[in-house]
Motif scaffolding. Structure first.
Motif, PDB file in Angstrom:
ATOM      1  N   VAL A   1       0.841  -1.201   0.000  1.00 46.97           N
ATOM      2  CA  VAL A   1       0.000   0.000   0.000  1.00 46.97           C
ATOM      3  C   VAL A   1       0.877   1.253   0.000  1.00 46.97           C
ATOM      4  O   VAL A   1       0.611   2.220  -0.732  1.00 46.97           O
ATOM      5  CB  VAL A   1      -0.955  -0.007   1.214  1.00 46.97           C
ATOM      6  N   ALA A   2       1.934   1.247   0.801  1.00 45.30           N
ATOM      7  CA  ALA A   2       2.863   2.381   0.810  1.00 45.30           C
ATOM      8  C   ALA A   2       3.556   2.525  -0.536  1.00 45.30           C
ATOM      9  O   ALA A   2       3.742   3.647  -1.048  1.00 45.30           O
ATOM     10  CB  ALA A   2       3.904   2.195   1.916  1.00 45.30           C
ATOM     11  N   ALA A   3       3.951   1.399  -1.119  1.00 40.68           N
ATOM     12  CA  ALA A   3       4.609   1.429  -2.427  1.00 40.68           C
ATOM     13  C   ALA A   3       3.667   1.958  -3.499  1.00 40.68           C
ATOM     14  O   ALA A   3       4.071   2.711  -4.394  1.00 40.68           O
ATOM     15  CB  ALA A   3       5.107   0.031  -2.791  1.00 40.68           C
ATOM     16  N   ARG A   4       2.414   1.566  -3.386  1.00 38.06           N
ATOM     17  CA  ARG A   4       1.421   2.026  -4.361  1.00 38.06           C
ATOM     18  C   ARG A   4       1.241   3.541  -4.275  1.00 38.06           C
ATOM     19  O   ARG A   4       1.195   4.231  -5.294  1.00 38.06           O
ATOM     20  CB  ARG A   4       0.090   1.313  -4.094  1.00 38.06           C
ATOM     21  N   TRP A   5       1.105   4.059  -3.037  1.00 39.20           N
ATOM     22  CA  TRP A   5       0.941   5.506  -2.896  1.00 39.20           C
ATOM     23  C   TRP A   5       2.168   6.239  -3.407  1.00 39.20           C
ATOM     24  O   TRP A   5       2.065   7.257  -4.097  1.00 39.20           O
ATOM     25  CB  TRP A   5       0.687   5.891  -1.435  1.00 39.20           C
ATOM     26  N   ARG A   6       3.354   5.718  -3.088  1.00 39.55           N
ATOM     27  CA  ARG A   6       4.568   6.413  -3.525  1.00 39.55           C
ATOM     28  C   ARG A   6       4.649   6.454  -5.048  1.00 39.55           C
ATOM     29  O   ARG A   6       5.043   7.457  -5.640  1.00 39.55           O
ATOM     30  CB  ARG A   6       5.804   5.698  -2.951  1.00 39.55           C
ATOM     31  N   ALA A   7       4.257   5.350  -5.689  1.00 38.65           N
ATOM     32  CA  ALA A   7       4.246   5.317  -7.153  1.00 38.65           C
ATOM     33  C   ALA A   7       3.253   6.332  -7.708  1.00 38.65           C
ATOM     34  O   ALA A   7       3.538   7.025  -8.697  1.00 38.65           O
ATOM     35  CB  ALA A   7       3.903   3.915  -7.637  1.00 38.65           C
ATOM     36  N   ALA A   8       2.082   6.434  -7.065  1.00 35.49           N
ATOM     37  CA  ALA A   8       1.077   7.382  -7.518  1.00 35.49           C
ATOM     38  C   ALA A   8       1.537   8.820  -7.312  1.00 35.49           C
ATOM     39  O   ALA A   8       1.200   9.707  -8.096  1.00 35.49           O
ATOM     40  CB  ALA A   8      -0.239   7.143  -6.792  1.00 35.49           C
ATOM     41  N   ARG A   9       2.295   9.071  -6.273  1.00 39.94           N
ATOM     42  CA  ARG A   9       2.771  10.438  -6.044  1.00 39.94           C
ATOM     43  C   ARG A   9       3.923  10.806  -6.955  1.00 39.94           C
ATOM     44  O   ARG A   9       3.953  11.883  -7.558  1.00 39.94           O
ATOM     45  CB  ARG A   9       3.203  10.633  -4.591  1.00 39.94           C
ATOM     46  N   ASP A  10       4.918   9.914  -7.068  1.00 39.28           N
ATOM     47  CA  ASP A  10       6.177  10.267  -7.719  1.00 39.28           C
ATOM     48  C   ASP A  10       6.251   9.901  -9.195  1.00 39.28           C
ATOM     49  O   ASP A  10       7.059  10.475  -9.926  1.00 39.28           O
ATOM     50  CB  ASP A  10       7.339   9.579  -6.995  1.00 39.28           C
ATOM     51  N   GLY A  11       5.456   8.919  -9.632  1.00 40.77           N
ATOM     52  CA  GLY A  11       5.582   8.469 -11.011  1.00 40.77           C
ATOM     53  C   GLY A  11       6.941   7.866 -11.282  1.00 40.77           C
ATOM     54  O   GLY A  11       7.569   7.275 -10.393  1.00 40.77           O
ATOM     55  N   LEU A  12       7.409   8.038 -12.494  1.00 38.20           N
ATOM     56  CA  LEU A  12       8.672   7.433 -12.913  1.00 38.20           C
ATOM     57  C   LEU A  12       9.879   8.233 -12.461  1.00 38.20           C
ATOM     58  O   LEU A  12      10.989   7.692 -12.351  1.00 38.20           O
ATOM     59  CB  LEU A  12       8.676   7.294 -14.443  1.00 38.20           C
ATOM     60  N   GLU A  13       9.684   9.517 -12.171  1.00 39.00           N
ATOM     61  CA  GLU A  13      10.827  10.401 -11.923  1.00 39.00           C
ATOM     62  C   GLU A  13      11.283  10.439 -10.474  1.00 39.00           C
ATOM     63  O   GLU A  13      12.344  10.981 -10.170  1.00 39.00           O
ATOM     64  CB  GLU A  13      10.478  11.831 -12.366  1.00 39.00           C
ATOM     65  N   GLY A  14      10.505   9.892  -9.579  1.00 40.93           N
ATOM     66  CA  GLY A  14      10.829  10.009  -8.165  1.00 40.93           C
ATOM     67  C   GLY A  14      11.287   8.723  -7.533  1.00 40.93           C
ATOM     68  O   GLY A  14      12.016   7.932  -8.129  1.00 40.93           O
ATOM     69  N   MET A  15      10.831   8.500  -6.314  1.00 40.02           N
ATOM     70  CA  MET A  15      11.244   7.340  -5.543  1.00 40.02           C
ATOM     71  C   MET A  15      10.144   6.286  -5.526  1.00 40.02           C
ATOM     72  O   MET A  15       8.974   6.573  -5.767  1.00 40.02           O
ATOM     73  CB  MET A  15      11.584   7.755  -4.115  1.00 40.02           C
ATOM     74  N   ALA A  16      10.557   5.062  -5.234  1.00 35.07           N
ATOM     75  CA  ALA A  16       9.646   3.931  -5.090  1.00 35.07           C
ATOM     76  C   ALA A  16       9.948   3.249  -3.762  1.00 35.07           C
ATOM     77  O   ALA A  16      10.932   3.569  -3.091  1.00 35.07           O
ATOM     78  CB  ALA A  16       9.821   2.951  -6.253  1.00 35.07           C
ATOM     79  N   VAL A  17       9.109   2.309  -3.391  1.00 38.06           N
ATOM     80  CA  VAL A  17       9.339   1.490  -2.206  1.00 38.06           C
ATOM     81  C   VAL A  17       9.643   0.069  -2.677  1.00 38.06           C
ATOM     82  O   VAL A  17       8.841  -0.542  -3.372  1.00 38.06           O
ATOM     83  CB  VAL A  17       8.117   1.485  -1.268  1.00 38.06           C
ATOM     84  N   HIS A  18      10.819  -0.423  -2.312  1.00 39.49           N
ATOM     85  CA  HIS A  18      11.171  -1.787  -2.710  1.00 39.49           C
ATOM     86  C   HIS A  18      10.311  -2.769  -1.922  1.00 39.49           C
ATOM     87  O   HIS A  18      10.294  -2.734  -0.685  1.00 39.49           O
ATOM     88  CB  HIS A  18      12.652  -2.049  -2.447  1.00 39.49           C
ATOM     89  N   PRO A  19       9.573  -3.649  -2.596  1.00 41.25           N
ATOM     90  CA  PRO A  19       8.649  -4.511  -1.859  1.00 41.25           C
ATOM     91  C   PRO A  19       9.328  -5.496  -0.913  1.00 41.25           C
ATOM     92  O   PRO A  19       8.745  -5.882   0.107  1.00 41.25           O
ATOM     93  CB  PRO A  19       7.894  -5.248  -2.972  1.00 41.25           C
ATOM     94  N   ALA A  20      10.549  -5.901  -1.231  1.00 35.34           N
ATOM     95  CA  ALA A  20      11.232  -6.882  -0.379  1.00 35.34           C
ATOM     96  C   ALA A  20      11.795  -6.240   0.886  1.00 35.34           C
ATOM     97  O   ALA A  20      11.664  -6.776   1.987  1.00 35.34           O
ATOM     98  CB  ALA A  20      12.340  -7.580  -1.152  1.00 35.34           C
TER      99      ALA A  20
END
Length: 366
Positions: free
Chosen positions: A273-292
């Protein structure tokens, strides 16, 4: 192997007034003018149309289908002074006209969910991969969970809503999580577990039927496929094909894991859920959350990890060159959200953004 898996893509589009860029409630009129009535249909609102590609075996074939359907919808829209827009949220607010189409299902949803139905004015890219039996489709869905945020980042294409910068690259993915059954799917490892969960949700009144499972990935309620609903509608056909072939490669990879008896990844839902929100906020240009690890990493690092995982499947299907070429373009020019913002920054006019989206949607070249 990947070549035995077929693909189909549903694209949702906004209709806008060609002069003002305001969403235009003319979907029923426009669809009556589309030549291929089997491939197009009404969406939830009077401001949208949806096209569904035929089953495709190759990325090249899928690309031709999508170009044709966009052209047909564009020509039909022009008859009524509209343009077709592959943007995931309305850049300019709709007018005061009734929102939902006049259909019993939509009346029921309006009564049941109230103002939540306002969020129906959003457009996604839904990728179907098959053919899969129900048990396999559920198990594949479970194995797609870690990669759904990365697909959201790649497809992020909704930074603006109603002449306002939302601060997110995919505002569509934020607002849709208000629905009871949306976002990251639960970790369900059998068709019996899936059916039990859906039946329980219907019993609670949270959903009317299985078609209201709006998770980012799900076994299709209508077809023998896995349906990935996470990405925003893609501005260009090449980006839509990129998303489709990546999903197909992920499904191929999941099938190998299933046949080998490997357990599905047991990643905490809160991390995804955190990774999903971060992807929605930052898109391709920002940061992501590594699922592992649960740690922040550059979004492009996750994209690289995805490509590395499915490279052999992409190569076997003849899709690797398209993926490499389209990703290079995205990394140079930005994801859809970044490109919209760059257009706005030139003159600070939202009509410019709508015009850019319409021009890109209608583009028939590479």
């Amino acid at each position: 192997m990947t070549p035995t898996l077929t693909m189909g893509v549903e694209e949702e589009f906004l209709l806008v007034d060609a002069r003002t860029g305001t969403p235009a409630p003319r979907a029923e009129l426009v669809l009556a003018k589309v030549a291929d009535t089997d491939a197009t249909r009404l969406e939830a609102t009077r401001y949208q149309v949806e096209s569904a590609s035929p089953v495709a075996h190759t990325g090249h074939e899928l690309r031709a289908h999508l170009l044709r359907s966009r052209r047909d919808c564009t020509e039909a829209a022009a008859v009524y002074g509209c343009r077709l827009v592959a943007g995931a949220t309305p850049v300019i607010a709709p007018g005061p006209e009734p929102l939902l189409v006049d259909a019993p299902r939509r009346h029921d949803q309006s009564a049941r969910y109230g103002a939540l139905t306002d969020t129906f004015v959003n457009c996604g890219c839904h990728v179907h991969v098959g053919t899969l039996d129900p048990e396999t489709a559920v198990q594949v869905t479970c194995r797609l969970r870690p990669w759904l945020p990365t697909l959201i980042a790649l497809g992020a294409n909704s930074p603006f809503r109603d002449e306002h910068d939302t601060g997110h690259a995919s505002w569509r993915n934020v607002v849709t999580t208000m629905w009871p059954c949306s976002g990251i799917p639960p970790r369900l490892t059998s068709v019996s577990a899936y059916e039990h969960t859906v039946a329980g949700l219907i019993t609670t009144g949270a959903i009317k039927d299985s078609k209201m499972i709006y998770w980012d990935a799900r076994p299709s309620a209508s077809w023998p496929t896995v349906e990935v609903r996470a990405p925003d509608v893609a501005t260009t056909v090449d980006e839509a094909v990129l998303l489709a072939v990546l999903v197909r490669a992920l499904v191929a990879d999941a099938l190998i894991a299933i046949r080998a008896g490997e357990p599905a990844p047991d990643i905490p839902t809160e991390v995804l859920v955190a990774a999903r929100w971060r992807a929605a906020r930052d898109g391709l240009e920002g940061m992501a959350v590594h699922p592992a690890s649960g740690e922040p990493v550059p979004a492009n690092t996750m994209v690289d990890a995805l490509i590395e995982r499915v490279r052999d499947h992409l190569d076997a299907a003849g899709d690797l060159s398209h993926v490499t070429r389209t990703l290079a373009r995205l990394r140079r020019d930005g994801c859809g959200a970044r490109r919209q913002r760059l257009v706005f920054e030139r003159r600070h006019r939202f009509t410019d953004v709508v015009r850019y989206l319409a021009d890109a949607t209608e583009q028939q070249g590479g």
